[in-house]
Design an enzyme around this catalytic site. Structure first.
Site, PDB file in Angstrom:
ATOM      1  N   GLU A   1      10.674  25.366  16.480  1.00  0.00           N
ATOM      2  CA  GLU A   1      10.454  24.236  17.395  1.00  0.00           C
ATOM      3  C   GLU A   1       9.277  23.365  16.930  1.00  0.00           C
ATOM      4  O   GLU A   1       8.346  23.109  17.680  1.00  0.00           O
ATOM      5  CB  GLU A   1      10.239  24.713  18.833  1.00  0.00           C
ATOM      6  CG  GLU A   1      11.531  24.813  19.619  1.00  0.00           C
ATOM      7  CD  GLU A   1      11.331  24.755  21.121  1.00  0.00           C
ATOM      8  OE1 GLU A   1      11.658  23.708  21.715  1.00  0.00           O
ATOM      9  OE2 GLU A   1      10.858  25.747  21.713  1.00  0.00           O
TER      10      GLU A   1
ATOM     11  N   TYR B   1      15.783  29.597  14.739  1.00  0.00           N
ATOM     12  CA  TYR B   1      15.586  29.216  16.135  1.00  0.00           C
ATOM     13  C   TYR B   1      16.971  29.153  16.771  1.00  0.00           C
ATOM     14  O   TYR B   1      17.706  28.190  16.622  1.00  0.00           O
ATOM     15  CB  TYR B   1      14.860  27.877  16.213  1.00  0.00           C
ATOM     16  CG  TYR B   1      14.713  27.314  17.611  1.00  0.00           C
ATOM     17  CD1 TYR B   1      14.390  28.145  18.686  1.00  0.00           C
ATOM     18  CD2 TYR B   1      14.898  25.962  17.860  1.00  0.00           C
ATOM     19  CE1 TYR B   1      14.254  27.634  19.971  1.00  0.00           C
ATOM     20  CE2 TYR B   1      14.753  25.439  19.139  1.00  0.00           C
ATOM     21  CZ  TYR B   1      14.437  26.284  20.189  1.00  0.00           C
ATOM     22  OH  TYR B   1      14.306  25.771  21.463  1.00  0.00           O
TER      23      TYR B   1
ATOM     24  N   ASP C   1      12.707  32.850  17.112  1.00  0.00           N
ATOM     25  CA  ASP C   1      13.039  32.845  18.530  1.00  0.00           C
ATOM     26  C   ASP C   1      14.542  33.032  18.649  1.00  0.00           C
ATOM     27  O   ASP C   1      15.305  32.100  18.402  1.00  0.00           O
ATOM     28  CB  ASP C   1      12.581  31.516  19.132  1.00  0.00           C
ATOM     29  CG  ASP C   1      12.954  31.368  20.601  1.00  0.00           C
ATOM     30  OD1 ASP C   1      13.561  32.292  21.175  1.00  0.00           O
ATOM     31  OD2 ASP C   1      12.635  30.308  21.182  1.00  0.00           O
TER      32      ASP C   1
ATOM     33  N   ASN D   1      16.063  33.776  21.440  1.00  0.00           N
ATOM     34  CA  ASN D   1      16.486  33.293  22.755  1.00  0.00           C
ATOM     35  C   ASN D   1      17.309  34.309  23.543  1.00  0.00           C
ATOM     36  O   ASN D   1      18.256  33.942  24.250  1.00  0.00           O
ATOM     37  CB  ASN D   1      17.247  31.970  22.616  1.00  0.00           C
ATOM     38  CG  ASN D   1      16.372  30.781  22.978  1.00  0.00           C
ATOM     39  OD1 ASN D   1      15.607  30.831  23.942  1.00  0.00           O
ATOM     40  ND2 ASN D   1      16.471  29.707  22.201  1.00  0.00           N
TER      41      ASN D   1
ATOM     42  N   ASP E   1       4.064  28.071  24.771  1.00  0.00           N
ATOM     43  CA  ASP E   1       4.585  28.976  25.800  1.00  0.00           C
ATOM     44  C   ASP E   1       5.076  30.286  25.184  1.00  0.00           C
ATOM     45  O   ASP E   1       5.379  31.237  25.895  1.00  0.00           O
ATOM     46  CB  ASP E   1       5.691  28.316  26.625  1.00  0.00           C
ATOM     47  CG  ASP E   1       6.803  27.717  25.785  1.00  0.00           C
ATOM     48  OD1 ASP E   1       6.632  27.579  24.557  1.00  0.00           O
ATOM     49  OD2 ASP E   1       7.849  27.354  26.357  1.00  0.00           O
TER      50      ASP E   1
END
Length: 261
Positions: free
Chosen positions: A35, A105, A144, A146, A241
């Site tokens: 990101e 990602y 990530d 997810n 985050d």
């Protein structure tokens, strides 16, 4: 060898929140980010001459994007899965002498699950891609992903059942990937550790109360397990985050000259 992976949720913003301080302190041999949310030329990142930088930018401005900063000289670099491109900038593969590194990602299914079908199809393509690489040499996957794989991987499993990142379908895809010959390195070392998370909602006091999810991973081919030394989550590191995750391996990591351009 030390590897770090961090979803920075906007690299320019993260740089203003201490990214470079952590980068220098981490002193990683390979540092992967997700990101980035920028295009070529929008940042000049001074990391030192020993690091070669590889970027995969999304076609959509301010969206997605991945990058790898490495002291080790890769033999080759690939952008994407089936083709040597990735319109959302989600994948970078670096080939080294003894392994492939895949920085990823994974697409989010979205809150309303409107992208779940695409996500599941993407998971199948990604798994097939990793297996093709693994047939040549061992693979290290980071990024990530997810998904919180098991109930232990998020704070409120019951109330989040069926939500994006914790649907049965997404969790089953992760199970299938692991059953295909890959190992979740954090659970390899800490199978029962609770309250170990890498992402927290931006809602007030959520991170302070550690109401989080573990969705950032290092996975490795099973045959690399004897070389694993430790897997860590740097939950104290702010700036995004997400927090960085770390993998330590008993592999040579001598600095090499940057690739000539």
């Amino acid at each position: 060898m030390k590897l770090v992976s961090w979803n920075v949720n906007g690299l320019r913003a993260c740089v203003n929140k201490g990214f470079l301080d952590y980068f220098k302190t981490a002193d990683a041999d390979i540092f992967c980010i997700q990101e980035t949310k920028l295009q070529e030329g929008q940042i000049c990142l001074e990391l030192g001459e020993e690091y070669e930088q590889f970027w995969n930018y999304a076609e959509t401005k301010g969206y997605s994007g991945t990058a790898v900063f490495t002291r080790l000289k890769p033999l080759s670099v690939r952008y994407g899965l089936e083709e040597d491109r990735e319109p959302e900038g989600r994948i970078l593969t670096l080939e080294f002498e003894g392994f492939y590194l895949v920085n990823v990602y994974t697409p989010n299914a979205r809150r309303d699950l409107s992208r779940l079908t695409y996500r599941l199809e993407w998971e199948d393509r990604f798994r097939s891609y990793l297996l093709r690489l693994d047939a040549v040499k061992p693979v290290i996957v980071c990024g990530d992903l997810n998904v919180a794989h098991q109930e232990i991987d998020l704070k409120n499993a019951k109330s989040n059942q069926g939500n994006s990142g914790f649907t049965n379908e997404e969790r089953e895809k992760m199970t299938r990937l692991l059953e295909s010959g890959f190992v979740d390195t954090f659970r390899h070392f800490y199978p029962d550790r609770t309250d170990a998370y890498s992402w927290w909602s931006l809602m007030p006091r959520v991170r302070e109360r550690n109401i989080g999810w573990r969705i950032d991973y290092f996975l490795v081919s099973e045959r690399l397990c004897p070389l694993l030394k430790d897997a860590q989550i740097d939950a104290h590191v702010m700036g995004s985050d997400h927090c960085p995750v770390v993998l330590l391996m008993d592999m040579p990591a001598e600095p090499q000259a940057p690739i000539s351009t």
